[in-house]
Scaffold this motif. Structure first.
Motif, PDB file in Angstrom:
ATOM      1  N   LEU A   1      34.734  75.478  49.096  1.00  0.00           N
ATOM      2  CA  LEU A   1      34.092  76.651  48.503  1.00  0.00           C
ATOM      3  C   LEU A   1      32.624  76.741  48.930  1.00  0.00           C
ATOM      4  O   LEU A   1      32.127  77.799  49.326  1.00  0.00           O
ATOM      5  N   ALA A   2      31.928  75.604  48.877  1.00  0.00           N
ATOM      6  CA  ALA A   2      30.523  75.595  49.298  1.00  0.00           C
ATOM      7  C   ALA A   2      30.381  75.886  50.795  1.00  0.00           C
ATOM      8  O   ALA A   2      29.456  76.568  51.227  1.00  0.00           O
ATOM      9  N   ALA A   3      31.334  75.364  51.585  1.00  0.00           N
ATOM     10  CA  ALA A   3      31.294  75.624  53.028  1.00  0.00           C
ATOM     11  C   ALA A   3      31.472  77.106  53.320  1.00  0.00           C
ATOM     12  O   ALA A   3      30.775  77.683  54.161  1.00  0.00           O
ATOM     13  N   GLY A   4      32.413  77.767  52.632  1.00  0.00           N
ATOM     14  CA  GLY A   4      32.605  79.202  52.845  1.00  0.00           C
ATOM     15  C   GLY A   4      31.387  80.010  52.447  1.00  0.00           C
ATOM     16  O   GLY A   4      30.974  80.935  53.162  1.00  0.00           O
TER      17      GLY A   4
ATOM     18  N   PRO B   1      28.380  74.027  57.745  1.00  0.00           N
ATOM     19  CA  PRO B   1      29.522  73.985  56.832  1.00  0.00           C
ATOM     20  C   PRO B   1      30.503  72.873  57.161  1.00  0.00           C
ATOM     21  O   PRO B   1      31.185  72.356  56.262  1.00  0.00           O
ATOM     22  N   GLU B   2      30.586  72.457  58.435  1.00  0.00           N
ATOM     23  CA  GLU B   2      31.552  71.425  58.801  1.00  0.00           C
ATOM     24  C   GLU B   2      31.176  70.053  58.236  1.00  0.00           C
ATOM     25  O   GLU B   2      32.025  69.155  58.179  1.00  0.00           O
ATOM     26  N   THR B   3      29.917  69.876  57.841  1.00  0.00           N
ATOM     27  CA  THR B   3      29.474  68.569  57.350  1.00  0.00           C
ATOM     28  C   THR B   3      29.585  68.417  55.839  1.00  0.00           C
ATOM     29  O   THR B   3      29.231  67.364  55.302  1.00  0.00           O
ATOM     30  N   LEU B   4      30.037  69.459  55.147  1.00  0.00           N
ATOM     31  CA  LEU B   4      30.101  69.402  53.681  1.00  0.00           C
ATOM     32  C   LEU B   4      31.327  68.610  53.242  1.00  0.00           C
ATOM     33  O   LEU B   4      32.454  68.880  53.667  1.00  0.00           O
ATOM     34  N   THR B   5      31.082  67.623  52.382  1.00  0.00           N
ATOM     35  CA  THR B   5      32.160  66.816  51.802  1.00  0.00           C
ATOM     36  C   THR B   5      31.907  66.676  50.305  1.00  0.00           C
ATOM     37  O   THR B   5      30.923  67.193  49.758  1.00  0.00           O
ATOM     38  N   GLN B   6      32.784  65.970  49.641  1.00  0.00           N
ATOM     39  CA  GLN B   6      32.621  65.757  48.201  1.00  0.00           C
ATOM     40  C   GLN B   6      31.406  64.896  47.883  1.00  0.00           C
ATOM     41  O   GLN B   6      30.889  64.926  46.764  1.00  0.00           O
ATOM     42  N   ASP B   7      30.929  64.125  48.891  1.00  0.00           N
ATOM     43  CA  ASP B   7      29.782  63.253  48.631  1.00  0.00           C
ATOM     44  C   ASP B   7      28.466  64.028  48.557  1.00  0.00           C
ATOM     45  O   ASP B   7      27.571  63.678  47.774  1.00  0.00           O
ATOM     46  N   ASN B   8      28.329  65.062  49.375  1.00  0.00           N
ATOM     47  CA  ASN B   8      27.065  65.809  49.390  1.00  0.00           C
ATOM     48  C   ASN B   8      27.234  67.211  48.813  1.00  0.00           C
ATOM     49  O   ASN B   8      26.457  68.098  49.113  1.00  0.00           O
ATOM     50  N   ILE B   9      28.253  67.427  47.975  1.00  0.00           N
ATOM     51  CA  ILE B   9      28.545  68.766  47.474  1.00  0.00           C
ATOM     52  C   ILE B   9      27.462  69.251  46.523  1.00  0.00           C
ATOM     53  O   ILE B   9      27.108  70.434  46.496  1.00  0.00           O
ATOM     54  N   ARG B  10      26.891  68.356  45.706  1.00  0.00           N
ATOM     55  CA  ARG B  10      25.867  68.798  44.748  1.00  0.00           C
ATOM     56  C   ARG B  10      24.609  69.284  45.470  1.00  0.00           C
ATOM     57  O   ARG B  10      24.041  70.338  45.130  1.00  0.00           O
ATOM     58  N   GLU B  11      24.160  68.521  46.444  1.00  0.00           N
ATOM     59  CA  GLU B  11      22.971  68.931  47.205  1.00  0.00           C
ATOM     60  C   GLU B  11      23.212  70.247  47.931  1.00  0.00           C
ATOM     61  O   GLU B  11      22.358  71.150  47.950  1.00  0.00           O
ATOM     62  N   ALA B  12      24.405  70.378  48.529  1.00  0.00           N
ATOM     63  CA  ALA B  12      24.728  71.619  49.226  1.00  0.00           C
ATOM     64  C   ALA B  12      24.804  72.792  48.265  1.00  0.00           C
ATOM     65  O   ALA B  12      24.391  73.915  48.590  1.00  0.00           O
TER      66      ALA B  12
ATOM     67  N   ILE C   1      38.271  81.161  48.400  1.00  0.00           N
ATOM     68  CA  ILE C   1      38.116  80.572  49.731  1.00  0.00           C
ATOM     69  C   ILE C   1      38.772  81.455  50.787  1.00  0.00           C
ATOM     70  O   ILE C   1      38.234  81.672  51.887  1.00  0.00           O
ATOM     71  N   ASP C   2      39.952  82.009  50.466  1.00  0.00           N
ATOM     72  CA  ASP C   2      40.613  82.928  51.408  1.00  0.00           C
ATOM     73  C   ASP C   2      39.761  84.153  51.658  1.00  0.00           C
ATOM     74  O   ASP C   2      39.680  84.670  52.778  1.00  0.00           O
ATOM     75  N   LEU C   3      39.105  84.670  50.605  1.00  0.00           N
ATOM     76  CA  LEU C   3      38.220  85.825  50.762  1.00  0.00           C
ATOM     77  C   LEU C   3      37.051  85.490  51.684  1.00  0.00           C
ATOM     78  O   LEU C   3      36.687  86.266  52.570  1.00  0.00           O
ATOM     79  N   LEU C   4      36.452  84.330  51.499  1.00  0.00           N
ATOM     80  CA  LEU C   4      35.316  83.934  52.333  1.00  0.00           C
ATOM     81  C   LEU C   4      35.729  83.714  53.788  1.00  0.00           C
ATOM     82  O   LEU C   4      34.973  83.995  54.715  1.00  0.00           O
TER      83      LEU C   4
END
Length: 392
Positions: free
Chosen positions: A38-41, A58-69, A16-19
């Motif tokens: 991680l998905a947001a980065g 990326p600001e809308t990514l949460t644990q609820d929609n992580i699989r779809e993202a 995440i720091d690298l991204l």
């Protein structure tokens, strides 16, 4: 293939720091190193590589929609021809060892793209500074203000000339008055007038004349200073030949500006075309490398073949979209070219008509001059005949 740090096998924070080491013009907010971060980065870096890809912000990514993202990130990596395979499960299960090469490739790709765009800015600033300098030189010449100033000075000169005529008339009247007074004094002297009275009258006239002379000298000095000031201002105004030189210089500057503008547009068009060719070649190379490295593994089982077919269909779809965009650009250029050809044909027709009219005008001028010469010859011959007849 680059390997992640040894302590990152189970911790996503280094990835995440690298991204987030890439400055993409956003406000960084602290967030826990989880699969959503991680998905947001990854999503942010992918959008920087290809802004046309449709990914959720990326600001809308949460644990609820992580699989779809995560599935969206997997498909996007295939479309941008990432050489490192990554599955959606690697993201939401925090398989850092599989994610790290992809993150490193994305960061390097974004840095290379930002470096190319950074090299373009100095050239653009240099061209803009040159154009600004030319505009300042044109404004510094102040031709319009000089012409306006010349007109004002000419009007002032006319006013002064009128005042000079008025003063001349006034001086003539005063001279006549003085001559009349002299004649009156001469008459008194001839009539043997009282000497004391005559002396007083002469003293009074002399004092009045001296006072008037002193006032006239002061007024004349003031007028002279004003005339000299106007003459100096007129000398500061450019002559007709200088104005013509200014006009020629302005025309040359305008032509130079237009040439620089044309060259700048040409350079930008060449750069954009070469950049598109480079991106297409990089994508083609990445695709060939990916096929070469994954083809044997993917063709060995049914699931792999289906996945390969889906991947190829996605690539084909992206190629078709790119082809449609290029064709639209070609059609737009063809329309512009057609319009320019029509304008050129109309201008050429006007030029031909103008040339024919000029030729006809020159022929009429020559014919008119010839008729004038014949008329003058006939008039001279007639005059000679009249003189001969008169002598007879």
């Amino acid at each position: 293939m680059a390997e992640p740090p040894s302590d990152s096998s189970s911790q996503p924070k280094p990835v995440i720091d690298l991204l987030e080491s890439i400055d993409l013009g956003r406000t960084r907010r602290p967030r826990p190193p989880d699969a959503a971060a991680l998905a947001a980065g990854l999503s942010r870096c992918i959008r920087a590589v290809d802004p046309e890809l449709s990914l959720p912000p990326p600001e809308t990514l949460t644990q609820d929609n992580i699989r779809e993202a995560s599935h969206g990130v997997e498909e996007a990596l295939k479309l941008i021809n990432c050489p490192h395979p990554l599955q959606a499960s690697d993201i939401y299960n925090l398989e850092v060892r599989n994610v790290y090469p992809v993150a490193q490739w994305l960061v390097n790709h974004v840095r290379m793209r930002n470096g190319v765009m950074g090299d373009e800015k100095p050239m653009r600033m240099h061209i803009l500074e040159e154009m600004q300098l030319l505009h300042e030189k044109i404004r510094a010449a102040r031709v319009d203000s000089v012409v306006h100033r010349l007109m004002l000075l000419m009007e002032s000169l006319k006013v002064l000339e009128k005042k000079e005529l008025d003063l001349q008339s006034d001086y003539t009247a005063k001279k006549s008055d003085l001559e009349a007074k002299i004649i009156h004094l001469e008459e008194k002297i001839s009539n043997d007038c009282d000497s004391k009275s005559l002396h007083d009258d002469l003293d009074h006239c002399i004092s009045m004349s001296l006072e008037k002379l002193h006032l006239a000298k002061k007024e004349l000095a003031a007028r002279l200073r004003m005339v000299l000031s106007v003459k100096r201002q007129l000398e500061d105004v450019p002559s007709q030949s200088e104005l013509i030189q200014y006009e020629r210089r302005f025309s040359e500057l305008n032509m130079n500006i237009e040439e620089i503008h044309r060259q700048t547009r040409k350079y930008y068009a060449t750069y954009n075309a070469l950049l598109d060719i480079k991106e297409l070649m990089l994508k083609e190379t990445s695709l060939l490398n990916s096929l070469n490295s994954q083809f044997q593994d993917a063709i060995s089982d049914t699931a792999g073949r289906l996945k390969l077919i889906d991947s190829m269909e996605g690539i084909l779809k992206g190629i078709k979209q790119k082809l449609e965009k290029v064709q639209d650009g070609i059609q737009a250029d063809q329309r512009v070219c057609k319009t320019l050809r029509e304008k050129y044909a109309a201008a050429a027709a006007r030029q031909r008509r103008g040339s024919s009219l000029l030729k006809a005008l020159q022929e009429e001028i020559t014919r008119n001059q010839r008729l004038k010469n014949e008329l003058q010859s006939r008039n001279a011959a007639t005059l000679c005949e009249v003189e001969v007849i008169g002598s007879l």
